[in-house]
Enzyme design. Structure first.
Site, PDB file in Angstrom:
ATOM      1  CB  THR A 136      -0.909   0.018   1.243  1.00  0.00           C
ATOM      2  OG1 THR A 136      -1.706  -1.175   1.253  1.00  0.00           O
ATOM      3  CG2 THR A 136      -1.828   1.239   1.221  1.00  0.00           C
TER       4      THR A 136
ATOM      5  CE  LYS B 273      -5.232  -2.265   1.326  1.00  0.00           C
ATOM      6  NZ  LYS B 273      -3.867  -2.801   1.398  1.00  0.00           N
TER       7      LYS B 273
ATOM      8  CE  LYS C 241       2.262   2.014   5.113  1.00  0.00           C
ATOM      9  NZ  LYS C 241       1.748   1.266   3.922  1.00  0.00           N
TER      10      LYS C 241
END
Length: 303
Positions: free
Chosen positions: A107, A179, A248
């Site tokens: 990701t 995503k 993150k």
């Protein structure tokens, strides 16, 4: 970007030999699916011991990233885009064989996907939705975007990884954006569960029964069930996905929104909760542990 022909006129993805870089819990599960499908998989990890189970199942150990890259088709599951840059350097890409293709499951930001695609060779974005146990059970969802010829060539391999491959088209940054949006939904679900379950605890109600009820009615599925039970019982180890990685991905969502000129009103509130969880609750706990921030901030005690 198009598939680069090898000397025999085929792209590297027409062979059964592939590399896999980054074989932690998720990467190891994905590499295992490729092994089960009959691929000859050469694996590399910074922590060599993480590859031991795969070697026992027939994988080949790579002593360095170049050995995995030399297979011509390399899958990777690295934790951050910085880690991708450290492994897939310009020198390594220049030294890759003709027809080299990198299929990235991490990701990462849309900007990083564009950067990696422009670095040379072939590149596909292929982030995934699901935890390691979903990979093993064949229930993983794979998102893919990038060059159409590469997508077509990679389709049989991606199909071995899970239940369904979702094609998001030619733009290499499309699948990463999708995503990020998925994880942004999960981040909200974690906080919503945290608040609802804390409310019930203060009312001295059965939180486990509440989680069972919502999964049998309005929110069936792995997010509200698995994470709901984790929050209700305060069980955050072993982590399926850490709070650090959750923060993150939240930051990726906020930076992507900023790039696109989109206002995400709840983003700063989530950022405060997740940053606090990393600093005060446990950076390496499961990201469901953000519930403890809400619990600690709640006034008074359960009646």
């Amino acid at each position: 970007m198009t598939a680069v022909p090898a000397e025999n006129g085929e792209t590297s993805m027409t062979t059964r030999q592939v590399g896999f870089i980054g074989v932690g819990k998720m990467g190891g599960a994905l590499a295992g699916r490729l092994l089960d499908a009959g691929y000859d998989v050469t694996v590399w990890s910074r922590n060599a011991a993480k590859a031991d189970d795969l070697l026992a199942r027939g994988a080949t150990r790579a002593d360095r990233p170049e050995d995995a890259i030399a297979t011509g088709t390399v899958f990777s599951m690295l934790s951050t885009e910085a880690a991708v840059r450290q492994v897939f350097t310009a020198d390594r890409i220049r030294s890759a064989p003709a027809g080299f293709v990198h299929i990235n499951h991490a990701t990462i930001s849309p900007a990083a996907a564009r950067e990696f695609a422009a670095a040379g060779g072939g590149y596909l974005s292929a982030p995934v939705i699901g935890r390691p146990e979903a990979v093993v059970a064949g229930k993983l969802a794979v998102l893919v975007s990038g060059d159409p010829d590469l997508r077509a060539a990679a389709a049989p391999m991606l199909a071995t990884l899970g239940r369904r491959v979702w094609d998001f088209g030619d733009a290499v940054d499309a699948a990463p954006t999708a995503k990020i949006a998925v994880n942004y939904l999960i981040l909200h679900a974690l906080q919503a569960l945290s608040e609802s379950i804390t409310l019930l605890q203060h009312a001295e109600l059965n939180t486990g029964r509440f989680v069972e009820m919502i999964n049998d009615s309005i929110f069936p599925g792995v997010v509200y069930n698995g994470y709901g039970n984790a929050i209700a019982t305060g069980t955050y180890t072993p982590p399926g996905f850490t709070t650090t990685l959750g923060l993150k991905d939240l930051n990726l969502a906020l930076s992507t929104a900023d790039e696109l000129g989109v206002d995400l009103p709840t983003g700063p509130a989530l950022q405060d909760v997740f940053a606090t969880a990393v600093e005060q609750i446990g950076a390496d706990l499961d990201w469901a542990s953000v519930a403890e921030v809400t619990r600690q901030r709640s006034t008074g005690r359960p009646r």
